[in-house]
Scaffold this motif. Structure first.
Motif, PDB file in Angstrom:
ATOM      1  N   ALA A   4      18.381  18.603  66.014  1.00 34.19           N
ATOM      2  CA  ALA A   4      18.883  19.477  64.947  1.00 34.19           C
ATOM      3  C   ALA A   4      19.584  20.696  65.547  1.00 34.19           C
ATOM      4  O   ALA A   4      20.692  21.051  65.122  1.00 34.19           O
ATOM      5  CB  ALA A   4      17.745  19.910  64.032  1.00 34.19           C
ATOM      6  N   ASN A   5      18.970  21.348  66.527  1.00 34.45           N
ATOM      7  CA  ASN A   5      19.588  22.521  67.154  1.00 34.45           C
ATOM      8  C   ASN A   5      20.864  22.141  67.905  1.00 34.45           C
ATOM      9  O   ASN A   5      21.866  22.848  67.841  1.00 34.45           O
ATOM     10  CB  ASN A   5      18.611  23.217  68.096  1.00 34.45           C
ATOM     11  N   VAL A   6      20.819  21.043  68.616  1.00 34.54           N
ATOM     12  CA  VAL A   6      21.995  20.588  69.350  1.00 34.54           C
ATOM     13  C   VAL A   6      23.130  20.268  68.378  1.00 34.54           C
ATOM     14  O   VAL A   6      24.285  20.634  68.617  1.00 34.54           O
ATOM     15  CB  VAL A   6      21.667  19.376  70.243  1.00 34.54           C
ATOM     16  N   GLU A   7      22.820  19.635  67.266  1.00 36.57           N
ATOM     17  CA  GLU A   7      23.854  19.286  66.284  1.00 36.57           C
ATOM     18  C   GLU A   7      24.450  20.529  65.639  1.00 36.57           C
ATOM     19  O   GLU A   7      25.659  20.560  65.345  1.00 36.57           O
ATOM     20  CB  GLU A   7      23.315  18.318  65.238  1.00 36.57           C
ATOM     21  N   ILE A   8      23.654  21.557  65.423  1.00 36.14           N
ATOM     22  CA  ILE A   8      24.181  22.825  64.900  1.00 36.14           C
ATOM     23  C   ILE A   8      25.227  23.372  65.869  1.00 36.14           C
ATOM     24  O   ILE A   8      26.337  23.734  65.475  1.00 36.14           O
ATOM     25  CB  ILE A   8      23.050  23.849  64.676  1.00 36.14           C
ATOM     26  N   ASP A  20      38.397  26.385  61.912  1.00 36.76           N
ATOM     27  CA  ASP A  20      37.710  26.474  60.627  1.00 36.76           C
ATOM     28  C   ASP A  20      36.523  27.416  60.790  1.00 36.76           C
ATOM     29  O   ASP A  20      35.392  26.980  61.003  1.00 36.76           O
ATOM     30  CB  ASP A  20      37.269  25.080  60.171  1.00 36.76           C
ATOM     31  N   PHE A  21      36.788  28.715  60.696  1.00 36.75           N
ATOM     32  CA  PHE A  21      35.745  29.695  60.950  1.00 36.75           C
ATOM     33  C   PHE A  21      34.685  29.720  59.854  1.00 36.75           C
ATOM     34  O   PHE A  21      33.531  30.052  60.120  1.00 36.75           O
ATOM     35  CB  PHE A  21      36.344  31.082  61.193  1.00 36.75           C
ATOM     36  N   ASP A  22      35.037  29.354  58.631  1.00 33.86           N
ATOM     37  CA  ASP A  22      34.023  29.269  57.578  1.00 33.86           C
ATOM     38  C   ASP A  22      32.958  28.252  57.965  1.00 33.86           C
ATOM     39  O   ASP A  22      31.761  28.512  57.861  1.00 33.86           O
ATOM     40  CB  ASP A  22      34.651  28.910  56.236  1.00 33.86           C
ATOM     41  N   ASP A  27      26.190  27.937  59.915  1.00 34.22           N
ATOM     42  CA  ASP A  27      24.821  27.911  60.444  1.00 34.22           C
ATOM     43  C   ASP A  27      24.555  29.083  61.387  1.00 34.22           C
ATOM     44  O   ASP A  27      23.730  28.980  62.290  1.00 34.22           O
ATOM     45  CB  ASP A  27      24.569  26.584  61.168  1.00 34.22           C
ATOM     46  N   GLN A  28      25.264  30.190  61.176  1.00 36.15           N
ATOM     47  CA  GLN A  28      25.040  31.390  61.986  1.00 36.15           C
ATOM     48  C   GLN A  28      24.578  32.515  61.059  1.00 36.15           C
ATOM     49  O   GLN A  28      25.132  32.707  59.976  1.00 36.15           O
ATOM     50  CB  GLN A  28      26.311  31.785  62.729  1.00 36.15           C
ATOM     51  N   ILE A 107      18.575  29.775  68.418  1.00 34.24           N
ATOM     52  CA  ILE A 107      18.522  29.324  67.028  1.00 34.24           C
ATOM     53  C   ILE A 107      17.110  29.537  66.494  1.00 34.24           C
ATOM     54  O   ILE A 107      16.133  29.136  67.136  1.00 34.24           O
ATOM     55  CB  ILE A 107      18.918  27.835  66.923  1.00 34.24           C
ATOM     56  N   ARG A 108      17.040  30.179  65.332  1.00 38.35           N
ATOM     57  CA  ARG A 108      15.742  30.391  64.670  1.00 38.35           C
ATOM     58  C   ARG A 108      15.855  29.953  63.220  1.00 38.35           C
ATOM     59  O   ARG A 108      16.784  30.350  62.520  1.00 38.35           O
ATOM     60  CB  ARG A 108      15.335  31.859  64.744  1.00 38.35           C
TER      61      ARG A 108
END
Length: 132
Positions: A4-8, A20-22, A27-28, A107-108
């Motif tokens: 999940a973290n890697v995919e983010i 595509d900055f949006d 996820d930030q 990532i939290r």
């Protein structure tokens, strides 16, 4: 490895490559921080989505093309270390500049809270206690 973290993180690189900055900031955290290496014209810490977006747009302006190619992902707890190849082509030129460096994402609760850029991949991995 926490997929999940890697995919983010992977999705952020894909979104930035599309400009595509949006999508890149989806996820930030709103108060996310990016820290660049201590030397160079962009040295410092950038806070919040607007400031970070401005940072990326400013450093990419002189280039006709700019892409991030994640080569390897390393995960430890809430951190994802990435070995990244950056390819840049200056405006009006056919020359290509290639650079290999490291990024360390924290990532939290499914949201990126920080990203640190390192001049060398091993510095990013060392900062997380990881090895290439």
């Amino acid at each position: 490895m926490s997929q999940a973290n890697v995919e983010i993180v992977r999705s952020i690189y894909e979104a930035v490559n599309r400009r595509d900055f949006d999508a890149a900031f989806r996820d930030q955290a709103p108060d996310v921080e990016y820290t660049t290496p201590p030397r160079g014209p962009t040295a410092g810490t950038y806070r919040g989505r607007d400031e970070i977006r401005g940072f990326w747009e400013e450093i990419q302006t002189p280039f006709e093309a700019w892409t991030f190619e994640p080569e390897e992902f390393f995960e430890s707890g809430d951190q994802v270390g990435v070995v990244v190849k950056t390819r840049m082509r200056p405006r009006g030129s056919s020359a290509e500049i290639e650079n290999r460096n490291g990024h360390l994402w924290t990532i939290r609760d499914g949201m990126v809270v920080s990203m640190r850029l390192f001049a060398k991949p091993e510095e990013a991995l060392g900062a997380a206690g990881l090895e290439e």
